[in-house]
Design a protein around this motif. Structure first.
Motif, PDB file in Angstrom:
ATOM      1  N   ASP A  54      22.728  42.185  15.269  1.00 21.27           N
ATOM      2  CA  ASP A  54      20.935  41.880  15.232  1.00 21.27           C
ATOM      3  C   ASP A  54      20.582  40.628  15.512  1.00 21.27           C
ATOM      4  O   ASP A  54      19.626  40.501  16.036  1.00 21.27           O
ATOM      5  CB  ASP A  54      21.014  42.055  13.635  1.00 21.27           C
ATOM      6  CG  ASP A  54      21.058  43.657  12.958  1.00 21.27           C
ATOM      7  OD1 ASP A  54      21.119  44.481  13.829  1.00 21.27           O
ATOM      8  OD2 ASP A  54      21.351  43.756  11.870  1.00 21.27           O
ATOM      9  N   GLN A  55      21.414  39.481  15.367  1.00 23.25           N
ATOM     10  CA  GLN A  55      21.041  38.375  15.923  1.00 23.25           C
ATOM     11  C   GLN A  55      21.190  38.283  17.478  1.00 23.25           C
ATOM     12  O   GLN A  55      20.105  37.566  17.983  1.00 23.25           O
ATOM     13  CB  GLN A  55      22.243  37.319  15.250  1.00 23.25           C
ATOM     14  CG  GLN A  55      21.994  37.014  13.718  1.00 23.25           C
ATOM     15  CD  GLN A  55      23.093  36.197  13.373  1.00 23.25           C
ATOM     16  OE1 GLN A  55      24.425  36.111  14.056  1.00 23.25           O
ATOM     17  NE2 GLN A  55      22.632  35.611  12.316  1.00 23.25           N
ATOM     18  N   THR A  57      20.515  41.035  19.418  1.00 17.23           N
ATOM     19  CA  THR A  57      19.402  41.759  19.793  1.00 17.23           C
ATOM     20  C   THR A  57      17.903  40.771  19.568  1.00 17.23           C
ATOM     21  O   THR A  57      17.037  40.728  20.580  1.00 17.23           O
ATOM     22  CB  THR A  57      19.248  42.732  18.982  1.00 17.23           C
ATOM     23  OG1 THR A  57      20.104  43.690  19.088  1.00 17.23           O
ATOM     24  CG2 THR A  57      17.816  43.497  19.294  1.00 17.23           C
ATOM     25  N   ALA A  58      17.879  40.041  18.445  1.00 19.72           N
ATOM     26  CA  ALA A  58      16.776  39.169  18.202  1.00 19.72           C
ATOM     27  C   ALA A  58      16.565  38.222  19.165  1.00 19.72           C
ATOM     28  O   ALA A  58      15.571  37.823  19.645  1.00 19.72           O
ATOM     29  CB  ALA A  58      16.647  38.658  16.921  1.00 19.72           C
TER      30      ALA A  58
END
Length: 157
Positions: A54-55, A57-58
């Motif tokens: 998720d990090q 992707t962010a």
């Protein structure tokens, strides 16, 4: 007790040496050298924090180029297509001993998905690499940006 005159000179000398040795041995125990100072504690470099999927992707969604592509896709398609980050392979890719998330920016349409660019995001640290599919190599984000800038200048002519 033995009378003073009964010991011969060598015997007296031997007895004196034994007494002196015993006295020195007793002093030796009292005069040990000071212990060596303790070794300084090993200062280990703290481990870099793990970057989650998720990090990663962010981090890609925060890139100015990706933001621009997403706005352009939305505008050209009148909201029917969207930019997105997808995971190419859940298995991390290893380069030079480092693990990377394998992600791509895509144009997500109702009938198909078009890959725009493929990225490798380090699972530790903040390193982002860009895959060059034509040459089957990877380049740093800065090198890729210089190349993107040159393409924009050529297309403006």
């Amino acid at each position: 007790m033995i009378a003073r005159g009964s010991l011969s000179a060598p015997s007296r000398l031997f007895s004196a040496c034994v007494l002196a040795a015993a006295a020195l041995a007793g002093c030796k125990d009292k005069q040990e050298p000071p212990p060596a100072p303790p070794a300084p504690p090993k200062v280990e470099k703290p481990a870099e924090p793990i970057v989650t999927l998720d990090q990663a992707t962010a981090a890609l969604l925060a890139l100015p180029e990706v933001k621009e592509w997403s706005r352009d896709i939305e505008k050209r398609s009148h909201g029917k297509a969207h930019g997105a980050i997808i995971e190419d392979d859940p298995k991390p890719r290893t380069l030079n001993g480092r693990q990377y998330w394998q992600l791509s920016f895509v144009e997500n349409r109702a009938d198909r998905v078009l890959r725009r660019e493929s990225f490798l995001v380090a699972q530790t640290g903040n390193d982002i690499l860009v895959e060059d599919a034509e040459n089957d190599t990877v380049m740093s984000l800065d090198d890729w940006r210089r190349g993107v800038h040159k393409i924009r200048l050529k297309s403006a002519d």
